[in-house]
Scaffold this motif. Structure first.
Motif, PDB file in Angstrom:
ATOM      1  N   TRP A 233      -7.986 -18.353  31.695  1.00  0.00           N
ATOM      2  CA  TRP A 233      -8.670 -19.607  31.359  1.00  0.00           C
ATOM      3  C   TRP A 233      -7.890 -20.801  31.908  1.00  0.00           C
ATOM      4  CZ3 TRP A 233     -13.320 -19.815  28.580  1.00  0.00           C
ATOM      5  CH2 TRP A 233     -13.777 -21.110  28.284  1.00  0.00           C
ATOM      6  N   TRP A 279      -9.107 -27.422  30.802  1.00  0.00           N
ATOM      7  CA  TRP A 279      -9.046 -27.229  29.357  1.00  0.00           C
ATOM      8  C   TRP A 279      -7.638 -26.807  28.944  1.00  0.00           C
ATOM      9  CZ3 TRP A 279     -13.372 -27.621  26.042  1.00  0.00           C
ATOM     10  CH2 TRP A 279     -14.600 -27.776  26.676  1.00  0.00           C
ATOM     11  N   MET A 281      -5.995 -24.684  25.427  1.00  0.00           N
ATOM     12  CA  MET A 281      -6.405 -23.902  24.264  1.00  0.00           C
ATOM     13  C   MET A 281      -5.254 -23.783  23.273  1.00  0.00           C
ATOM     14  SD  MET A 281      -9.429 -22.998  25.517  1.00  0.00           S
ATOM     15  CE  MET A 281     -10.168 -21.406  25.139  1.00  0.00           C
ATOM     16  N   CYS A 294     -10.312 -25.850  21.495  1.00  0.00           N
ATOM     17  CA  CYS A 294     -10.458 -26.059  22.933  1.00  0.00           C
ATOM     18  C   CYS A 294     -10.444 -27.557  23.243  1.00  0.00           C
ATOM     19  CB  CYS A 294     -11.759 -25.443  23.426  1.00  0.00           C
ATOM     20  SG  CYS A 294     -11.965 -23.703  22.973  1.00  0.00           S
ATOM     21  N   GLN A 296     -10.527 -30.574  26.120  1.00  0.00           N
ATOM     22  CA  GLN A 296     -11.073 -30.832  27.444  1.00  0.00           C
ATOM     23  C   GLN A 296     -10.524 -32.147  27.995  1.00  0.00           C
ATOM     24  OE1 GLN A 296     -15.283 -31.611  27.440  1.00  0.00           O
ATOM     25  NE2 GLN A 296     -15.563 -30.772  29.488  1.00  0.00           N
ATOM     26  N   THR A 310     -13.793 -22.237  19.357  1.00  0.00           N
ATOM     27  CA  THR A 310     -14.393 -21.028  19.913  1.00  0.00           C
ATOM     28  C   THR A 310     -13.814 -19.792  19.246  1.00  0.00           C
ATOM     29  OG1 THR A 310     -14.782 -22.062  22.070  1.00  0.00           O
ATOM     30  CG2 THR A 310     -14.750 -19.657  22.007  1.00  0.00           C
ATOM     31  N   SER A 324     -18.813 -20.786  20.527  1.00  0.00           N
ATOM     32  CA  SER A 324     -18.230 -22.124  20.486  1.00  0.00           C
ATOM     33  C   SER A 324     -19.026 -23.010  19.533  1.00  0.00           C
ATOM     34  CB  SER A 324     -18.226 -22.742  21.885  1.00  0.00           C
ATOM     35  OG  SER A 324     -17.328 -22.067  22.737  1.00  0.00           O
TER      36      SER A 324
END
Length: 341
Positions: A233, A279, A281, A294, A296, A310, A324
């Motif tokens: 990710w 992103w 996490m 999460c 952004q 999520t 999510s």
């Protein structure tokens, strides 16, 4: 130094109007009552309302409590009836597939559908097992299964009475006679409702519960899976990420009604829309399942801002669902930082 009051003394004081004694008397029951209301209603916010009504009704009715049943049984009876009334007055809490079909293109994701219509997660910080001593593995497994997202979602498809019967009998383990008395019905009607409820829930539940999936994966297996997921990710490596998914993986994101079903569509959505921005996490747990807060980073911004909670659904050591939740009210409930560097 004064000795602590026992429940009999606290009950006597509470009946006399001692609010502090009432609070102490009910303190051991609050978390479990809240969890019961959450299972019934599918939302921790609705569960808050139901719990407050339960406590108010218990305070007002304490003088009539004769002690023929345990205090906890009496409280569950009150909370169940409060929830049944709320179920009759509010829209049922649904998942994205209940709202409409999945999308096959990513160009238009639709408008947010706001209001109390979506199933919501329950932070593990609010789970019924928090603050209690460790149990044997079988009990711990049952507790986690009782708040699993898929189980709570399946419950929302039941009529209110069937929902109550299944929870009182199968989760809280009251007898058929006790359940009939609590609901004002008969043993025969309870048994019939239970059979119908069990059939419906079984049809909507995965073959293996998330608690069992996690148990089978083990701590080290879970660490490796989540580590691989985070690495892919962070690198926005779509190819490596989808290697961790099942072929029938789903990606949902209420209150946005759009959702994607199957590896090809989920891969396209992540590549074209999700990974259009970077992103970060941060791990969390809810409903006894692993997940992430999460964050952004938008173009021109110097910080990552909270954009989703999520939860991951696992099957056979792979990721079968990314669920999510985009409602800021949930972020506040999980006590998450609003932004990170």
């Amino acid at each position: 130094m004064s000795l602590p009051f026992d429940n009999t003394q606290l009950l006597t004081l509470a009946r006399g109007g001692d609010a502090a004694a009432f609070d102490r008397l009910l303190a051991p029951h609050r978390r479990r009552l809240h969890s019961h209301c959450y299972r019934m209603l599918g939302s921790p916010h609705d569960a808050d309302d139901a719990l407050q009504e339960t406590l108010l009704a218990a305070w007002r009715g304490l003088a009539s409590f004769e002690g023929r049943s345990a205090l906890g049984t009496w409280l569950y009876q009150i909370s169940t009836h409060v929830c049944l009334r709320l179920i009759s007055q509010r829209p049922w809490r649904r998942e994205s597939p209940d709202h409409g079909p999945s999308l096959h293109t990513t160009a238009e994701l639709g408008e947010m559908v706001m209001g109390p219509v979506w199933l919501e997660p329950l932070s593990d910080d609010e789970a019924p097992w928090q603050g209690e001593p460790p149990d044997d593995p079988a009990v711990s497994l049952a507790r986690r299964e009782s708040v699993a997202l898929a189980f709570v979602a399946a419950l929302q498809h039941l009529p209110g009475t069937q929902r109550a019967v299944l929870l009182l009998r199968d989760v809280l383990e009251f007898s058929a006679a006790e359940t009939a008395e609590m609901l004002g019905g008969t043993v025969a009607s309870v048994n019939s409702a239970l059979q119908r409820a069990q059939k419906t829930v079984k049809e909507r539940m995965p073959a293996v519960s998330q608690a069992v999936e996690l148990q089978s994966l083990g701590d080290e297996g879970l660490r490796q899976l989540l580590g691989a997921f985070l690495t892919a990710w962070d690198a926005r490596d779509v190819k490596e990420l989808v290697r961790l998914f099942t072929d029938d993986v789903r990606f949902t994101m209420p209150p946005l009604p759009s959702w994607f079903d199957g590896l090809a569509d989920v891969q396209e959505f992540i590549a074209e829309r999700v990974f259009a921005t970077p992103w970060r996490m941060r791990p969390l747990w809810a409903n006894g399942q692993p997940g992430f807060a999460c964050y952004q980073k938008a173009d021109g911004d110097d910080r990552f801002r909270l954009g989703a909670i999520t939860l991951l659904a696992l099957r056979g050591g792979r990721i079968a669902g990314l669920h999510s939740f985009l409602d800021p009210a949930l972020y506040r409930r999980f006590r998450l930082q609003e932004e990170i560097v």
